[in-house]
Design a protein around this motif. Structure first.
Motif, PDB file in Angstrom:
ATOM      1  N   SER A  37       0.813  -1.218   0.000  1.00  0.00           N
ATOM      2  CA  SER A  37       0.000   0.000   0.000  1.00  0.00           C
ATOM      3  C   SER A  37       0.845   1.268   0.000  1.00  0.00           C
ATOM      4  O   SER A  37       0.450   2.282  -0.558  1.00  0.00           O
ATOM      5  CB  SER A  37      -0.925   0.000   1.221  1.00  0.00           C
ATOM      6  N   PHE A  38       2.016   1.203   0.614  1.00  0.00           N
ATOM      7  CA  PHE A  38       2.838   2.407   0.778  1.00  0.00           C
ATOM      8  C   PHE A  38       4.037   2.440  -0.164  1.00  0.00           C
ATOM      9  O   PHE A  38       4.928   3.280  -0.006  1.00  0.00           O
ATOM     10  CB  PHE A  38       3.349   2.507   2.224  1.00  0.00           C
ATOM     11  N   CYS A  39       4.074   1.552  -1.132  1.00  0.00           N
ATOM     12  CA  CYS A  39       5.239   1.461  -2.016  1.00  0.00           C
ATOM     13  C   CYS A  39       5.585   2.825  -2.620  1.00  0.00           C
ATOM     14  O   CYS A  39       4.729   3.507  -3.188  1.00  0.00           O
ATOM     15  CB  CYS A  39       4.966   0.454  -3.130  1.00  0.00           C
ATOM     16  N   ASP A  40       6.853   3.213  -2.518  1.00  0.00           N
ATOM     17  CA  ASP A  40       7.284   4.498  -3.069  1.00  0.00           C
ATOM     18  C   ASP A  40       8.026   4.328  -4.397  1.00  0.00           C
ATOM     19  O   ASP A  40       8.599   5.290  -4.925  1.00  0.00           O
ATOM     20  CB  ASP A  40       8.141   5.272  -2.058  1.00  0.00           C
ATOM     21  N   THR A  41       8.025   3.103  -4.930  1.00  0.00           N
ATOM     22  CA  THR A  41       8.635   2.880  -6.246  1.00  0.00           C
ATOM     23  C   THR A  41       7.688   2.085  -7.148  1.00  0.00           C
ATOM     24  O   THR A  41       8.132   1.266  -7.968  1.00  0.00           O
ATOM     25  CB  THR A  41       9.984   2.133  -6.123  1.00  0.00           C
ATOM     26  N   LYS A  42       6.388   2.344  -7.025  1.00  0.00           N
ATOM     27  CA  LYS A  42       5.421   1.614  -7.857  1.00  0.00           C
ATOM     28  C   LYS A  42       5.689   1.801  -9.339  1.00  0.00           C
ATOM     29  O   LYS A  42       5.441   0.910 -10.155  1.00  0.00           O
ATOM     30  CB  LYS A  42       3.996   2.076  -7.518  1.00  0.00           C
ATOM     31  N   VAL A 154       6.329   0.681   9.622  1.00  0.00           N
ATOM     32  CA  VAL A 154       5.090   0.716  10.415  1.00  0.00           C
ATOM     33  C   VAL A 154       4.263   1.954  10.090  1.00  0.00           C
ATOM     34  O   VAL A 154       4.795   3.033   9.829  1.00  0.00           O
ATOM     35  CB  VAL A 154       5.389   0.658  11.929  1.00  0.00           C
ATOM     36  N   ALA A 155       2.943   1.772  10.126  1.00  0.00           N
ATOM     37  CA  ALA A 155       2.025   2.881   9.861  1.00  0.00           C
ATOM     38  C   ALA A 155       1.223   3.270  11.096  1.00  0.00           C
ATOM     39  O   ALA A 155       0.698   4.382  11.162  1.00  0.00           O
ATOM     40  CB  ALA A 155       1.057   2.517   8.739  1.00  0.00           C
ATOM     41  N   ASP A 156       1.121   2.363  12.075  1.00  0.00           N
ATOM     42  CA  ASP A 156       0.280   2.614  13.247  1.00  0.00           C
ATOM     43  C   ASP A 156       0.686   1.668  14.376  1.00  0.00           C
ATOM     44  O   ASP A 156       1.623   0.875  14.230  1.00  0.00           O
ATOM     45  CB  ASP A 156      -1.209   2.430  12.899  1.00  0.00           C
ATOM     46  N   GLY A 185       4.743   9.978   6.503  1.00  0.00           N
ATOM     47  CA  GLY A 185       3.518  10.752   6.587  1.00  0.00           C
ATOM     48  C   GLY A 185       2.360  10.074   7.300  1.00  0.00           C
ATOM     49  O   GLY A 185       1.282  10.673   7.434  1.00  0.00           O
ATOM     50  N   LYS A 186       2.561   8.820   7.781  1.00  0.00           N
ATOM     51  CA  LYS A 186       1.461   8.093   8.412  1.00  0.00           C
ATOM     52  C   LYS A 186       1.577   8.005   9.924  1.00  0.00           C
ATOM     53  O   LYS A 186       0.569   7.871  10.620  1.00  0.00           O
ATOM     54  CB  LYS A 186       1.380   6.661   7.842  1.00  0.00           C
ATOM     55  N   ILE A 187       2.775   8.038  10.457  1.00  0.00           N
ATOM     56  CA  ILE A 187       2.977   7.929  11.896  1.00  0.00           C
ATOM     57  C   ILE A 187       4.153   8.818  12.273  1.00  0.00           C
ATOM     58  O   ILE A 187       5.128   8.925  11.530  1.00  0.00           O
ATOM     59  CB  ILE A 187       3.238   6.466  12.310  1.00  0.00           C
ATOM     60  N   GLU A 188       4.042   9.479  13.416  1.00  0.00           N
ATOM     61  CA  GLU A 188       5.124  10.337  13.880  1.00  0.00           C
ATOM     62  C   GLU A 188       6.258   9.480  14.446  1.00  0.00           C
ATOM     63  O   GLU A 188       6.006   8.532  15.203  1.00  0.00           O
ATOM     64  CB  GLU A 188       4.613  11.291  14.964  1.00  0.00           C
ATOM     65  N   PRO A 189       7.503   9.788  14.108  1.00  0.00           N
ATOM     66  CA  PRO A 189       8.624   9.012  14.646  1.00  0.00           C
ATOM     67  C   PRO A 189       8.632   8.924  16.167  1.00  0.00           C
ATOM     68  O   PRO A 189       9.022   7.893  16.723  1.00  0.00           O
ATOM     69  CB  PRO A 189       9.848   9.781  14.120  1.00  0.00           C
ATOM     70  N   LYS A 190       8.175   9.980  16.835  1.00  0.00           N
ATOM     71  CA  LYS A 190       8.173   9.956  18.301  1.00  0.00           C
ATOM     72  C   LYS A 190       7.234   8.883  18.841  1.00  0.00           C
ATOM     73  O   LYS A 190       7.446   8.376  19.954  1.00  0.00           O
ATOM     74  CB  LYS A 190       7.812  11.329  18.861  1.00  0.00           C
ATOM     75  N   GLU A 191       6.204   8.522  18.085  1.00  0.00           N
ATOM     76  CA  GLU A 191       5.314   7.446  18.509  1.00  0.00           C
ATOM     77  C   GLU A 191       6.050   6.108  18.510  1.00  0.00           C
ATOM     78  O   GLU A 191       5.815   5.252  19.374  1.00  0.00           O
ATOM     79  CB  GLU A 191       4.090   7.365  17.598  1.00  0.00           C
ATOM     80  N   ILE A 192       6.933   5.918  17.546  1.00  0.00           N
ATOM     81  CA  ILE A 192       7.727   4.700  17.488  1.00  0.00           C
ATOM     82  C   ILE A 192       8.680   4.640  18.675  1.00  0.00           C
ATOM     83  O   ILE A 192       8.820   3.603  19.337  1.00  0.00           O
ATOM     84  CB  ILE A 192       8.500   4.616  16.165  1.00  0.00           C
ATOM     85  N   VAL A 193       9.333   5.761  18.954  1.00  0.00           N
ATOM     86  CA  VAL A 193      10.264   5.805  20.083  1.00  0.00           C
ATOM     87  C   VAL A 193       9.530   5.517  21.392  1.00  0.00           C
ATOM     88  O   VAL A 193      10.020   4.745  22.239  1.00  0.00           O
ATOM     89  CB  VAL A 193      10.978   7.167  20.148  1.00  0.00           C
ATOM     90  N   GLN A 209      14.282   7.578   6.835  1.00  0.00           N
ATOM     91  CA  GLN A 209      14.902   7.468   5.522  1.00  0.00           C
ATOM     92  C   GLN A 209      15.546   8.810   5.167  1.00  0.00           C
ATOM     93  O   GLN A 209      14.864   9.758   4.778  1.00  0.00           O
ATOM     94  CB  GLN A 209      13.859   7.074   4.480  1.00  0.00           C
ATOM     95  N   LEU A 210      16.859   8.868   5.298  1.00  0.00           N
ATOM     96  CA  LEU A 210      17.583  10.130   5.160  1.00  0.00           C
ATOM     97  C   LEU A 210      17.299  10.821   3.830  1.00  0.00           C
ATOM     98  O   LEU A 210      17.165  12.053   3.777  1.00  0.00           O
ATOM     99  CB  LEU A 210      19.088   9.882   5.291  1.00  0.00           C
TER     100      LEU A 210
END
Length: 222
Positions: A37-42, A154-156, A185-193, A209-210
């Motif tokens: 769903s989130f592929c950035d190289t479709k 991860v998205a959520d 754009g789907k989840i804030e990095p701080k939520e992962i931390v 992803q730098l």
């Protein structure tokens, strides 16, 4: 003669993984067997995508003369292509080369496991948001070592829960490198931390992803 469909080849920095920030030559192969769903190289997976057909010898020469020691083999799904073992054996013969194969987790890596010690795998485990979880090849977990990587995008929170369960089920901590990335754009990095802190996820790396922060998120060739 083995031939390969390349949609991109360029030098940039590794945007993620154990060599993030280092220069790498990227070889992006056409086609994929999944539709995340989130592929950035479709665009690279479309049948009519423009590509250049190159022989193993031609790719070898370009990599060898580039002066770049890190090579990232990606897609699409590079192991979905035929004769990839031929190309990998040839590239692995280059002095001081380090080859990272980015694979989507659905293809058996055993045929490629013992080609060379200077080849490492970065294997995605596709989570529920991707829509591709049922396509994962779980036998691959038994093939990964300390030079390899498992990546969870991860998205959520549900994706995070599944990641945590997989890490525990297959005893990945201390066995291989583990990275968790946000779907852009789907989840804030701080939520992962926060989740990592809550679950005491030792030996797990949160990464961004730098290249999506240095350049525009959808820019090609970087």
């Amino acid at each position: 003669m083995a031939e390969y469909e390349l949609v991109e080849r360029f030098v940039s920095i590794n945007g993620e993984g154990t060599r993030a920030g280092q220069l790498a030559m990227f070889l992006r192969f056409k086609g994929c067997n999944l539709e995340c769903s989130f592929c950035d190289t479709k665009w690279a997976n479309e049948d009519d995508c423009t590509c250049e057909v190159m022989s193993a010898d031609a790719i070898y020469r370009e990599v060898k003369t580039s002066g770049i020691h890190n090579v990232t083999v990606t897609g699409g799904e590079p192991l979905y292509r035929t004769d990839m073992d031929i190309l990998l054996k040839k590239l692995a013969s280059i002095d001081n080369i380090y080859i990272e194969i980015e694979t989507n987790g659905s293809v058996d890596i055993i045929p490629y496991r013992n080609i060379s010690d200077n080849i490492a795998f970065t294997m995605d485990y596709k989570l529920p948001y991707s829509g591709m979880t049922d396509r994962m090849c779980h036998a691959n977990f038994g093939q990964l070592g300390k030079n390899d990587t498992v990546k969870f995008v991860v998205a959520d929170r549900y994706d995070l829960d599944v990641s945590y369960d997989i890490i525990k089920k297959y005893g990945l901590e201390g066995k291989t490198n583990i990275y968790i990335s946000p779907v852009f754009g789907k989840i804030e990095p701080k939520e992962i931390v926060s989740y990592m802190m809550e679950h005491k996820m030792n030996n797990v790396n949160m990464q961004l992803q730098l290249h999506k922060y240095i350049w525009e998120p959808d820019r090609k060739g970087v």
